[in-house]
Design a protein around this motif. Structure first.
Motif, PDB file in Angstrom:
ATOM      1  N   GLY A   1       0.882  -1.215  -0.119  1.00 62.66           N
ATOM      2  CA  GLY A   1      -0.109   0.016  -0.111  1.00 62.66           C
ATOM      3  C   GLY A   1       0.805   1.064   0.001  1.00 62.66           C
ATOM      4  N   GLY A   2       0.083   2.243   0.182  1.00 64.28           N
ATOM      5  CA  GLY A   2       0.744   3.686   0.207  1.00 64.28           C
ATOM      6  C   GLY A   2       1.811   3.925   1.406  1.00 64.28           C
ATOM      7  N   ILE A   3       1.466   3.456   2.381  1.00 69.48           N
ATOM      8  CA  ILE A   3       2.278   3.493   3.496  1.00 69.48           C
ATOM      9  C   ILE A   3       3.173   2.319   3.485  1.00 69.48           C
TER      10      ILE A   3
ATOM     11  N   ASP B   1       0.398  -9.024   1.650  1.00 68.20           N
ATOM     12  CA  ASP B   1      -0.574  -7.841   1.315  1.00 68.20           C
ATOM     13  C   ASP B   1      -1.732  -8.682   0.412  1.00 68.20           C
TER      14      ASP B   1
ATOM     15  N   PRO C   1      -0.019  -1.505   8.502  1.00 62.77           N
ATOM     16  CA  PRO C   1      -0.726  -0.589   8.125  1.00 62.77           C
ATOM     17  C   PRO C   1      -1.698  -0.841   6.768  1.00 62.77           C
TER      18      PRO C   1
ATOM     19  N   GLY D   1      -5.209  -1.364   5.289  1.00 60.72           N
ATOM     20  CA  GLY D   1      -6.512  -0.885   5.511  1.00 60.72           C
ATOM     21  C   GLY D   1      -6.857   0.080   4.469  1.00 60.72           C
ATOM     22  N   VAL D   2      -8.012   0.665   4.784  1.00 59.10           N
ATOM     23  CA  VAL D   2      -8.671   1.710   3.518  1.00 59.10           C
ATOM     24  C   VAL D   2      -8.201   3.085   4.152  1.00 59.10           C
TER      25      VAL D   2
ATOM     26  N   ASN E   1     -11.882  -1.466   8.017  1.00 61.81           N
ATOM     27  CA  ASN E   1     -10.656  -1.797   8.579  1.00 61.81           C
ATOM     28  C   ASN E   1     -10.568  -2.595  10.083  1.00 61.81           C
TER      29      ASN E   1
ATOM     30  N   ILE F   1     -10.102  -6.249   8.864  1.00 63.81           N
ATOM     31  CA  ILE F   1      -8.931  -6.446   8.317  1.00 63.81           C
ATOM     32  C   ILE F   1      -7.986  -6.601   9.468  1.00 63.81           C
TER      33      ILE F   1
ATOM     34  N   ILE G   1      -0.760   0.596  12.847  1.00 62.54           N
ATOM     35  CA  ILE G   1      -0.824   2.003  12.254  1.00 62.54           C
ATOM     36  C   ILE G   1      -2.294   2.376  11.713  1.00 62.54           C
TER      37      ILE G   1
ATOM     38  N   ASN H   1      -6.019   2.807  10.936  1.00 63.59           N
ATOM     39  CA  ASN H   1      -7.139   3.675  11.471  1.00 63.59           C
ATOM     40  C   ASN H   1      -8.553   2.931  11.673  1.00 63.59           C
TER      41      ASN H   1
ATOM     42  N   HIS I   1      -5.136   8.843  18.675  1.00 60.86           N
ATOM     43  CA  HIS I   1      -4.683   9.498  17.243  1.00 60.86           C
ATOM     44  C   HIS I   1      -6.050   9.848  16.402  1.00 60.86           C
TER      45      HIS I   1
ATOM     46  N   ALA J   1      -2.304  10.542   4.394  1.00 57.82           N
ATOM     47  CA  ALA J   1      -0.673  10.656   4.572  1.00 57.82           C
ATOM     48  C   ALA J   1       0.103   9.275   4.345  1.00 57.82           C
ATOM     49  N   THR J   2       0.819   9.247   3.462  1.00 58.32           N
ATOM     50  CA  THR J   2       1.586   7.818   3.265  1.00 58.32           C
ATOM     51  C   THR J   2       2.898   7.863   3.388  1.00 58.32           C
TER      52      THR J   2
ATOM     53  N   MET K   1       3.873   9.335   6.816  1.00 58.53           N
ATOM     54  CA  MET K   1       3.526   8.089   7.819  1.00 58.53           C
ATOM     55  C   MET K   1       4.587   7.055   7.884  1.00 58.53           C
TER      56      MET K   1
HETATM   57  N1  LIG Z   1      -1.533   5.803  12.327  1.00 59.87           N
HETATM   58  C1  LIG Z   1      -1.202   6.704  11.676  1.00 59.87           C
HETATM   59  O1  LIG Z   1      -0.851   7.852  11.962  1.00 59.87           O
HETATM   60  C2  LIG Z   1      -1.912   6.543  10.196  1.00 59.87           C
HETATM   61  C3  LIG Z   1      -1.326   7.810   9.425  1.00 59.87           C
HETATM   62  C4  LIG Z   1      -1.859   7.602   7.836  1.00 59.87           C
HETATM   63  C5  LIG Z   1      -2.840   6.520   7.508  1.00 59.87           C
HETATM   64  N2  LIG Z   1      -3.115   5.553   8.521  1.00 59.87           N
HETATM   65  C6  LIG Z   1      -4.126   4.408   8.135  1.00 59.87           C
HETATM   66  O2  LIG Z   1      -3.273   3.517   7.543  1.00 59.87           O
HETATM   67  C7  LIG Z   1      -3.990   2.689   6.743  1.00 59.87           C
HETATM   68  C8  LIG Z   1      -3.431   2.315   5.286  1.00 59.87           C
HETATM   69  O3  LIG Z   1      -3.239   3.569   4.716  1.00 59.87           O
HETATM   70  P1  LIG Z   1      -2.811   3.439   3.263  1.00 59.87           P
HETATM   71  O4  LIG Z   1      -2.419   4.666   2.595  1.00 59.87           O
HETATM   72  O5  LIG Z   1      -1.387   2.911   3.052  1.00 59.87           O
HETATM   73  O6  LIG Z   1      -3.548   2.825   2.224  1.00 59.87           O
HETATM   74  P2  LIG Z   1      -3.543   2.070   0.873  1.00 59.87           P
HETATM   75  O7  LIG Z   1      -4.847   1.699   0.326  1.00 59.87           O
HETATM   76  O8  LIG Z   1      -2.637   2.718   0.032  1.00 59.87           O
HETATM   77  O9  LIG Z   1      -2.864   0.636   1.183  1.00 59.87           O
HETATM   78  C9  LIG Z   1      -3.553  -0.293   2.151  1.00 59.87           C
HETATM   79  C10 LIG Z   1      -3.225  -1.651   1.782  1.00 59.87           C
HETATM   80  O10 LIG Z   1      -3.700  -2.638   2.763  1.00 59.87           O
HETATM   81  C11 LIG Z   1      -3.792  -3.785   1.611  1.00 59.87           C
HETATM   82  N3  LIG Z   1      -4.742  -4.440   2.604  1.00 59.87           N
HETATM   83  C12 LIG Z   1      -6.171  -4.385   2.598  1.00 59.87           C
HETATM   84  N4  LIG Z   1      -6.905  -5.423   3.057  1.00 59.87           N
HETATM   85  C13 LIG Z   1      -5.511  -6.364   3.550  1.00 59.87           C
HETATM   86  C14 LIG Z   1      -5.890  -7.473   4.186  1.00 59.87           C
HETATM   87  N5  LIG Z   1      -6.737  -8.272   4.746  1.00 59.87           N
HETATM   88  N6  LIG Z   1      -4.572  -8.197   4.372  1.00 59.87           N
HETATM   89  C15 LIG Z   1      -3.367  -7.288   4.108  1.00 59.87           C
HETATM   90  N7  LIG Z   1      -3.429  -6.093   3.391  1.00 59.87           N
HETATM   91  C16 LIG Z   1      -4.516  -5.834   3.021  1.00 59.87           C
HETATM   92  C17 LIG Z   1      -4.376  -3.160   0.492  1.00 59.87           C
HETATM   93  O11 LIG Z   1      -4.240  -4.158  -0.601  1.00 59.87           O
HETATM   94  C18 LIG Z   1      -3.389  -2.053   0.363  1.00 59.87           C
HETATM   95  O12 LIG Z   1      -2.131  -2.316  -0.391  1.00 59.87           O
HETATM   96  C19 LIG Z   1      -5.377   3.263   6.711  1.00 59.87           C
HETATM   97  O13 LIG Z   1      -6.288   2.845   7.669  1.00 59.87           O
HETATM   98  C20 LIG Z   1      -5.109   4.749   7.141  1.00 59.87           C
HETATM   99  O14 LIG Z   1      -6.021   5.356   7.828  1.00 59.87           O
HETATM  100  C21 LIG Z   1      -2.953   5.796   9.843  1.00 59.87           C
END
Ligand SMILES: NC(=O)c1ccc[n+]([C@@H]2O[C@H](COP(=O)([O-])OP(=O)(O)OC[C@H]3O[C@@H](n4cnc5c(N)ncnc54)[C@H](O)[C@@H]3O)[C@@H](O)[C@H]2O)c1
Ligand SMILES: O=C(O)C[C@H](O)C(=O)O
Length: 335
Positions: free
Chosen positions: A11-13, A34, A77, A79-80, A96, A99, A119, A121, A181, A230-231, A234
């Motif tokens: 994912g993005g993070i 993933d 990390p 999730g959606v 989320n 997941i 991580i 959310n 958070h 934010a990716t 983060m």
């Molecule tokens: N804690 C923090 O400070 C913080 C900061 C930014 C984002 N986040 C959270 O992090 C999460 C991910 O963000 P992102 O931008 O990387 O999203 P993203 O959509 O770019 O990446 C999420 C990844 O999770 C994968 N995924 C989905 N279901 C899965 C499963 N069952 N098993 C394994 N992988 C799975 C997806 O295929 C994807 O590659 C979100 O919930 C976002 O809100 C938290």
């Protein structure tokens, strides 16, 4: 010889976080999981000339168990992310929650002793979700479960340096950020900044800076305009926290970082903190000393201003609700 694992690694993070972990010589094995693209991400990272051996798995053929086998540190990390204009995405929350529940089940079965860094959310609820899953499997150790709130700390350092008109100071500015958070649960203790704010930072100016830290995520979601939250910042923050955990694991002393933990992880520190915040909350983000067994000491808030006391007061009921939502989700889930 720590093995680090990223769940949601494509994912993005996940991708930049996996890159940063691969560049850290403390990591000797890196497992990536993933539901898409992990073999490619793993092949790509595996060409980098650093010690970590990289493997990437998808769900078929027990991919999750293969990834988690022998893990010391697991970062989640998966999730959606949020869309613009959405403060608290209820459908993302449900997705989320499911997941994280399923990934936590995998960790309980295959890597029950790993340090787990959440991580995904909403962190205020996903950490209790992981804890409840572990309890159901009889593997719960509150000392080993951490909600990653480092991005709030990183933002506070950057924004304070900006106010001071000196970005060069950003890496050295330390501001404890406590609570949780999301929105008002994020409480930056600006009065404890290592670099004091200008004397006119009271009233509206102080409030605007506090709000900027609390809602920093909105700035990114708005600017990305539909392309997520934010990716990169983060991934940087997640790596910063994971590196501290890795250093603590190998026995380095005095590693302290704000993180969202179960206050029972250090009973005496946790009880003292509950007195300070005036509420019997189960989870709270505070300065935590991390040792080779996980949470070693939960630090008190220390001296805070009346304004900051008001922020804590506003954070507590919201946190209590978020914690309850996470616990209730697992109580109503069939595991
Ligand atoms: N804690 C923090 O400070 C913080 C900061 C930014 C984002 N986040 C959270 O992090 C999460 C991910 O963000 P992102 O931008 O990387 O999203 P993203 O959509 O770019 O990446 C999420 C990844 O999770 C994968 N995924 C989905 N279901 C899965 C499963 N069952 N098993 C394994 N992988 C799975 C997806 O295929 C994807 O590659 C979100 O919930 C976002 O809100 C938290
Ligand atoms: O705000 C979000 O949805 C993502 C993240 O929690 C952040 O703080 O940037």
């Amino acid at each position: 010889m720590p093995k680090a694992v990223v769940l949601g690694a494509a994912g993005g993070i996940g991708q930049p976080l996996a890159l940063l972990l691969k560049t850290n010589a403390l990591v000797t094995e890196l497992g990536l999981y993933d539901i898409v693209n992990t073999p490619g991400v793993a092949a790509d990272l595996s060409h980098i000339a650093t010690p970590a051996k990289v493997e990437g798995y998808l769900p078929p053929d027990d991919g999750l168990a293969k990834t988690l086998k022998g893990a010391d540190v697991v970062v989640i990390p998966a999730g959606v992310p949020r869309k613009p204009g959405v403060r608290a995405c209820s459908s993302c929350r449900q997705i989320n929650a499911g997941i994280v529940r399923d990934l936590a089940t995998g960790i309980a079965k295959t890597a029950p002793k790993a340090f787990v860094l959440v991580i995904s959310n909403p962190v205020n609820s996903t950490v209790p979700i992981v804890a409840e899953v572990f309890k159901k499997h009889g593997t719960y150790d509150p000392k080993r479960l951490f909600g990653v709130t480092t991005l709030d700390v990183v933002r506070a350092s950057t924004f304070v340096a900006e106010v001071l008109g000196d970005f060069g100071k950003a890496p050295d500015v330390v501001v404890p950020v406590v609570g949780g958070h999301s929105g008002v649960t994020i409480v930056p203790l600006l009065s404890q900044s290592s670099h004091p704010l200008p004397s006119d930072y009271t009233g509206d100016k102080l409030q605007a800076l506090t709000t900027r830290v609390q809602f920093g995520g909105d700035e990114v979601v708005k600017a990305k305009d539909g392309a997520g939250s934010a990716t990169l910042s983060m991934a940087y923050a997640g790596a910063e926290f994971a590196f501290k955990v890795l250093r603590a694991l190998r026995g380095e002393k005095g590693i302290v970082a704000p993180t969202y933990v179960n206050l029972d992880a250090d009973k005496s520190g946790g009880d003292a903190l509950k007195k300070e915040i005036g509420q019997d909350l189960d989870y709270f983000s505070a300065n935590v000393e991390i040792g080779p067994e996980g949470v070693a000491k939960i630090h008190p808030l220390g001296e805070i201003t009346e304004y900051e006391q008001g922020l804590i007061k506003a954070a507590v009921p919201e946190l209590a609700k978020n914690i309850e939502t996470g616990v209730a989700f697992i109580q109503s889930s069939k595991l």
